[in-house]
Design a protein around this motif. Structure first.
Motif, PDB file in Angstrom:
ATOM      1  N   SER A 102      12.291  19.938  -1.878  1.00  0.00           N
ATOM      2  CA  SER A 102      10.904  19.432  -2.524  1.00  0.00           C
ATOM      3  C   SER A 102       9.983  20.283  -1.330  1.00  0.00           C
ATOM      4  CB  SER A 102      10.998  17.776  -1.837  1.00  0.00           C
ATOM      5  OG  SER A 102      12.096  17.131  -2.217  1.00  0.00           O
ATOM      6  N   ASP A 103       8.283  19.904  -1.240  1.00  0.00           N
ATOM      7  CA  ASP A 103       7.263  20.671  -0.704  1.00  0.00           C
ATOM      8  C   ASP A 103       6.290  19.498  -0.671  1.00  0.00           C
ATOM      9  OD1 ASP A 103       6.339  22.208   0.780  1.00  0.00           O
ATOM     10  OD2 ASP A 103       6.248  24.190  -0.676  1.00  0.00           O
ATOM     11  N   LEU A 104       5.697  19.364   0.441  1.00  0.00           N
ATOM     12  CA  LEU A 104       5.346  18.051   0.408  1.00  0.00           C
ATOM     13  C   LEU A 104       4.374  18.405   1.188  1.00  0.00           C
ATOM     14  CD1 LEU A 104       3.996  15.179   0.207  1.00  0.00           C
ATOM     15  CD2 LEU A 104       4.791  14.542   1.486  1.00  0.00           C
ATOM     16  N   GLU A 105       2.731  18.734   1.331  1.00  0.00           N
ATOM     17  CA  GLU A 105       1.907  18.973   2.254  1.00  0.00           C
ATOM     18  C   GLU A 105       0.767  16.906   2.469  1.00  0.00           C
ATOM     19  OE1 GLU A 105      -2.240  21.342   2.772  1.00  0.00           O
ATOM     20  OE2 GLU A 105      -0.682  21.932   0.900  1.00  0.00           O
ATOM     21  N   LEU A 106       0.602  17.240   3.486  1.00  0.00           N
ATOM     22  CA  LEU A 106       0.442  16.251   4.253  1.00  0.00           C
ATOM     23  C   LEU A 106      -1.510  16.767   4.487  1.00  0.00           C
ATOM     24  CD1 LEU A 106       3.126  15.459   5.605  1.00  0.00           C
ATOM     25  CD2 LEU A 106       1.287  13.736   6.666  1.00  0.00           C
ATOM     26  N   THR A 107      -2.233  16.772   3.011  1.00  0.00           N
ATOM     27  CA  THR A 107      -3.409  16.936   3.071  1.00  0.00           C
ATOM     28  C   THR A 107      -4.431  16.719   3.593  1.00  0.00           C
ATOM     29  OG1 THR A 107      -2.967  17.689   0.835  1.00  0.00           O
ATOM     30  CG2 THR A 107      -5.248  17.962   1.289  1.00  0.00           C
ATOM     31  N   GLN A 108      -4.596  15.183   3.601  1.00  0.00           N
ATOM     32  CA  GLN A 108      -5.233  14.280   4.520  1.00  0.00           C
ATOM     33  C   GLN A 108      -3.876  12.781   5.002  1.00  0.00           C
ATOM     34  OE1 GLN A 108      -8.338  12.740   2.173  1.00  0.00           O
ATOM     35  NE2 GLN A 108      -9.406  14.740   2.328  1.00  0.00           N
ATOM     36  N   LEU A 109      -4.772  13.172   6.805  1.00  0.00           N
ATOM     37  CA  LEU A 109      -3.833  12.047   6.682  1.00  0.00           C
ATOM     38  C   LEU A 109      -4.473  11.148   8.805  1.00  0.00           C
ATOM     39  CD1 LEU A 109      -1.298   9.957   7.271  1.00  0.00           C
ATOM     40  CD2 LEU A 109      -0.156  11.559   8.893  1.00  0.00           C
ATOM     41  N   ASP A 110      -5.623  10.308   8.334  1.00  0.00           N
ATOM     42  CA  ASP A 110      -6.636  10.106   8.918  1.00  0.00           C
ATOM     43  C   ASP A 110      -7.117   8.532   8.416  1.00  0.00           C
ATOM     44  OD1 ASP A 110      -8.176   9.951  11.268  1.00  0.00           O
ATOM     45  OD2 ASP A 110      -9.418  11.838  10.661  1.00  0.00           O
ATOM     46  N   ASP A 111      -7.839   8.304   9.318  1.00  0.00           N
ATOM     47  CA  ASP A 111      -7.820   6.639   9.200  1.00  0.00           C
ATOM     48  C   ASP A 111      -9.039   7.268   7.673  1.00  0.00           C
ATOM     49  OD1 ASP A 111      -7.214   5.996  12.355  1.00  0.00           O
ATOM     50  OD2 ASP A 111      -9.316   6.578  12.430  1.00  0.00           O
ATOM     51  N   GLY A 112      -9.030   5.579   7.244  1.00  0.00           N
ATOM     52  CA  GLY A 112      -9.217   5.919   5.707  1.00  0.00           C
ATOM     53  C   GLY A 112      -8.496   6.548   5.102  1.00  0.00           C
ATOM     54  N   GLN A 113      -8.285   7.748   4.632  1.00  0.00           N
ATOM     55  CA  GLN A 113      -7.502   8.362   3.823  1.00  0.00           C
ATOM     56  C   GLN A 113      -6.333   9.016   4.392  1.00  0.00           C
ATOM     57  OE1 GLN A 113      -8.971   9.468   0.939  1.00  0.00           O
ATOM     58  NE2 GLN A 113     -10.852   7.321   1.678  1.00  0.00           N
ATOM     59  N   THR A 114      -5.468   8.664   2.976  1.00  0.00           N
ATOM     60  CA  THR A 114      -4.087   9.406   3.025  1.00  0.00           C
ATOM     61  C   THR A 114      -3.612  10.053   2.002  1.00  0.00           C
ATOM     62  OG1 THR A 114      -3.225   8.113   4.645  1.00  0.00           O
ATOM     63  CG2 THR A 114      -1.866   9.361   3.379  1.00  0.00           C
ATOM     64  N   ASN A 132      -3.520   0.223   3.286  1.00  0.00           N
ATOM     65  CA  ASN A 132      -2.553   1.332   3.189  1.00  0.00           C
ATOM     66  C   ASN A 132      -3.235   1.624   1.593  1.00  0.00           C
ATOM     67  OD1 ASN A 132      -2.228   2.202   5.429  1.00  0.00           O
ATOM     68  ND2 ASN A 132      -0.361   0.750   5.873  1.00  0.00           N
ATOM     69  N   VAL A 133      -2.599   0.457   0.918  1.00  0.00           N
ATOM     70  CA  VAL A 133      -2.797   0.906  -0.927  1.00  0.00           C
ATOM     71  C   VAL A 133      -3.500   1.486  -1.020  1.00  0.00           C
ATOM     72  CG1 VAL A 133      -3.255  -0.193  -2.623  1.00  0.00           C
ATOM     73  CG2 VAL A 133      -0.810  -0.967  -1.056  1.00  0.00           C
ATOM     74  N   ALA A 134      -4.829   0.844  -0.570  1.00  0.00           N
ATOM     75  CA  ALA A 134      -6.311   1.533  -1.132  1.00  0.00           C
ATOM     76  C   ALA A 134      -6.580   2.949  -0.339  1.00  0.00           C
ATOM     77  CB  ALA A 134      -7.824   0.665  -0.371  1.00  0.00           C
ATOM     78  N   GLU A 135      -6.116   3.305   1.125  1.00  0.00           N
ATOM     79  CA  GLU A 135      -6.226   4.634   1.145  1.00  0.00           C
ATOM     80  C   GLU A 135      -5.336   5.481   0.432  1.00  0.00           C
ATOM     81  OE1 GLU A 135      -7.367   2.651   5.564  1.00  0.00           O
ATOM     82  OE2 GLU A 135      -5.532   4.160   5.324  1.00  0.00           O
ATOM     83  N   THR A 136      -4.643   5.163  -0.457  1.00  0.00           N
ATOM     84  CA  THR A 136      -2.565   6.140   0.161  1.00  0.00           C
ATOM     85  C   THR A 136      -3.181   6.496  -1.529  1.00  0.00           C
ATOM     86  OG1 THR A 136      -1.488   5.194   1.497  1.00  0.00           O
ATOM     87  CG2 THR A 136      -1.121   6.838  -0.319  1.00  0.00           C
ATOM     88  N   ARG A 137      -3.068   8.080  -2.362  1.00  0.00           N
ATOM     89  CA  ARG A 137      -2.999   8.472  -2.953  1.00  0.00           C
ATOM     90  C   ARG A 137      -1.429   9.887  -3.290  1.00  0.00           C
ATOM     91  NH1 ARG A 137      -8.686  11.407  -3.842  1.00  0.00           N
ATOM     92  NH2 ARG A 137      -8.138  11.232  -1.651  1.00  0.00           N
ATOM     93  N   LEU A 138      -1.252  10.195  -3.815  1.00  0.00           N
ATOM     94  CA  LEU A 138      -0.293  11.561  -4.513  1.00  0.00           C
ATOM     95  C   LEU A 138      -1.239  12.317  -5.445  1.00  0.00           C
ATOM     96  CD1 LEU A 138       1.542   8.508  -3.936  1.00  0.00           C
ATOM     97  CD2 LEU A 138       2.878   9.759  -3.500  1.00  0.00           C
TER      98      LEU A 138
END
Length: 708
Positions: A102-114, A132-138
């Motif tokens: 698998s290959d994963l990139e944490l494009t955003q990981l900060d206050d308000g966005q994941t 965290n539900v409102a901030e997280t996307r895949l």
């Protein structure tokens, strides 16, 4: 009239170029200053567990470095797993799991966005609160998966499309091309692809190896309660209650005391290693299983003869720091003159900061970031800032690197008074640069640079319109698989060069229609790779022993998990057998009840029939009795009528016979009939006239008439 070209204000082409370059040179410092004003991410993810081989991409050296437990993963980092390799991450209260290849990139990981970019393989995530539900996307090539509730989700990136699994919760998938979104609920999975339009194929969840591992890890984690003194959004806080206890101090407030220490000279920031991060610089990676939160948040203090961790004031989302330490040392000082020899390498040491001591970041930051990473009020006082640090001159609190590649040791002392050696207590304003500390640290094992080249060649060869590669900024296009191709791991030939060479290489079968000969052969990596730039990779001991201990630990954990899984399977089998027995008993009871009910119904029906028959017989008897009574009455009426008719016929005959036989009386004899009324009238009292008795209605009247 002079034209513009003839004017003295006109500039030549060369002069215009010089002017443009001057403007760029003037603007560049402002752009650099604006870039320097940016703060690093306030949040970071932690590597909870590594099974097999996993790698982290270094953007500065463009190499893949080995990933270890308690290592920090930040915004923009890429994590990759080899075959038979898995990784478990934790960011606050959110858990993330990666499957093999698998290959994963944490494009955003900060206050308000994941934002998690899934480039290949499987990624599972568990969200434990609405924030965290409102901030997280895949995100995948086909679109973006947006969770809508707390739950457990999984996203798989395939060559032909995307698969989304929902174990628990609710999720919405938004297409990258603007089609109508697809919603999923608990216990559903859907495969999405775009051949000539949006396609979605739903089905129920099925079990596989990665899914079983994720469910087991999620059950093992559970919803562990976090002490009320710290926030559950502090990464690594979930392990503190299992490995320590809490006490209260009047001077420092709430203190956490580790209870699993087995080293006599243990001190904070001594048993671990330093790893470079592009966001925060030198970052500490501790060996302890709980060694994340106490080394990136709060402060350490020696209280009642032992080291305790002070988390400080409660903050809902505390700001991450690479290592809350102060630095000492620097360049070595030698007495004498040496000709033809290089200067000795620098020596560095560090010590933990005490509560209310100010941490000064070595990376770019703003004053607001300094206030957030130092939550104590006293840290903002200018007098407190200038106060010397408490543990700078305490030998047992300072850890050092005495020589290149050497293990981390306590501060060296000399003499009976145990004073530090000269040169070690010289304070440094900030952490050393990458090249300064790297000169005395052993180099980390990296993937061979040749392992990346075939991947690039494959990408250049397969670069076609509509393939959906992120580097080409193209929209995805699904290739229709042939029959029987789903059983083969997707893209085994193309992605094989991306993995580091394992000690025992395993041949990978190619996909149908793809020649295996196109994959270049790679040399096998030895079981213990000598790191470049240093003899060993771990400052606290030999790398071979550490790696063997880790492998043994992994094997024990895997054996324990296998035993647990086997025990769970046996329990499930027993539960199923018990359920079957219960079902059989219930079915037998139901059959008995049904038979009893049928028998009761039949008995009731028989009773009803008998009652109906008896009622009919009684009615028939009553009818017969009534008919007999009616016939008897009719006969009586007829007999009475006949008798009356006979009497009526005989009565005139009887009356005529006496008239014919009896002689007529004399007139004197007939006189007394009329005397009695006359005597009655003479007395004044009317006499009652005797009337003959009426035997019937017509007979007496007629008889009287005949008598008269």
């Amino acid at each position: 009239m002079n034209t513009f070209t003839d004017s003295p204000l006109a500039l030549s082409r060369r002069q215009w170029r010089i002017l443009a370059m001057a403007l760029l040179v003037a603007i560049a410092p402002g752009a650099r200053a604006q870039e320097a004003d940016r703060d690093p991410p306030a949040r970071a993810a932690r590597v909870v567990e590594v099974v097999g081989d996993a790698w982290l991409f270094d953007h500065d050296t463009r190499e893949w470095t080995r990933l270890t437990r308690n290592q920090t993963v930040g915004e923009g980092d890429r994590v990759r797993t080899d075959e038979r390799g898995r990784v478990s991450l934790r960011a606050g209260s959110t858990s993330i799991w990666l499957d093999e290849r698998s290959d994963l990139e944490l494009t955003q990981l900060d206050d308000g966005q994941t934002l998690l970019q899934v480039d290949r393989g499987d990624v599972a995530i568990r969200l434990r609160n609405a924030e965290n539900v409102a901030e997280t996307r895949l995100r995948t090539r086909e679109g973006t998966a947006q969770p809508e509730r707390e739950g457990l989700y999984r996203v798989e990136q395939l060559d032909r499309g995307t698969k989304v699994y929902v174990w628990q919760g609710r999720l919405r998938f938004d297409w990258a091309r603007g089609a109508a979104p697809v919603s999923l609920g608990s216990g559903e999975q859907v495969e999405l692809w775009w051949p000539d339009g949006p396609r979605a194929e739903r089905s129920s969840l099925y079990a596989d190896g990665f899914g079983d591992w994720v469910l087991a890890e999620s059950r093992a984690e559970g919803d562990r309660p976090v002490a009320r003194y710290i926030s559950p959004e502090m990464t690594g806080a979930e392990d503190l209650d299992r490995h320590g206890r809490w006490e209260t101090s009047t001077e420092y407030g709430n203190l956490w005391i580790p209870t699993t220490l087995v080293v006599a000279d243990w001190a904070p920031y001594r048993h671990g290693r330093w790893v470079w991060s592009r966001h925060w610089g030198w970052t500490w990676v501790d060996d302890a299983p709980w060694g994340f939160a106490p080394f990136h948040y709060g402060r350490w203090v020696s209280w009642r003869g032992r080291w305790c961790w002070a988390p400080g004031p409660y903050v809902h989302r505390p700001v991450y720091a690479p290592a809350l330490v102060g630095w000492v040392g620097g360049g070595s000082v030698s007495v004498g003159i040496s000709i033809g020899h290089r200067a000795p390498p620098p020596r560095f040491g560090w010590y933990p900061l005490a509560p209310r001591e100010v941490y000064v970041p070595a990376y770019r930051h703003t004053p607001h970031h300094v206030h957030r990473v130092n939550p104590w009020r006293e840290a903002r006082d200018p007098v407190t800032v200038q106060r010397p640090h408490r543990y700078r001159d305490v030998p047992h609190a300072v850890s050092t690197l005495p020589a290149p590649g050497a293990a981390i040791q306590p501060l060296p002392v000399r003499g009976p008074d145990r004073k530090p050696e000269p040169g070690w207590n010289r304070p440094l304003p900030v952490a050393p640069g990458r090249g300064d500390l790297a000169a005395v640290l052993p180099a980390l094992p990296t993937r061979p640079a040749e392992a990346e080249m075939p991947h690039r060649r494959e990408r250049e060869r397969d670069r076609e319109p509509g393939m959906g590669w992120r580097s080409d900024d193209q929209l995805p296009l699904r290739r229709e698989p042939r029959r029987g191709s789903e059983a083969t791991p997707p893209a085994a030939v193309v992605t094989a060069p991306q993995r580091p060479v394992t000690p025992q290489p395993v041949a990978q079968p190619g996909l149908p229609g793809l020649p295996v000969a196109q994959e270049p052969a790679q040399p096998a990596r030895p079981a213990q790779e000598a790191p470049r730039g240093g003899p060993e990779n771990v400052p606290w001991g030999p790398q071979r022993e550490h790696q063997m201990r880790r492998e043994e630990q992994f094997q024990r954990e895997q054996a324990q998990r296998a035993a647990q899984q086997q025990q769970q399977q046996q329990q499930q089998l027993q539960q199923q057998q018990q359920l079957q027995r219960d079902m059989q008993q219930r079915e037998a009871q139901q059959r008995e009840m049904q038979q009893r009910e049928m028998q009761q119904r039949e008995a009731q029906q028989r009773e009803m029939q008998q009652r109906e028959m008896q009622q009919r017989e009684a009615q028939q008897r009553e009818m017969q009795q009534r008919e007999a009574q009616q016939r008897e009455m009719q006969q009586r009426r007829e007999a009475f009528q006949q008798q009356r008719d006979m009497q009526q016929r005989e009565l005139p005959m009887r009356r005529e016979e006496p008239r014919a036989q009896m002689p007529q009386p004399p007139r004197e004899a007939q006189q007394p009939r009329n005397d009695s009324p006359q005597r009655a009238r003479q007395d004044g009292v009317p006499a009652r006239q005797e009337r003959p008795e009426r035997r019937n209605t017509d007979g007496p009247q007629r008889q009287g008439h005949d008598l008269r």
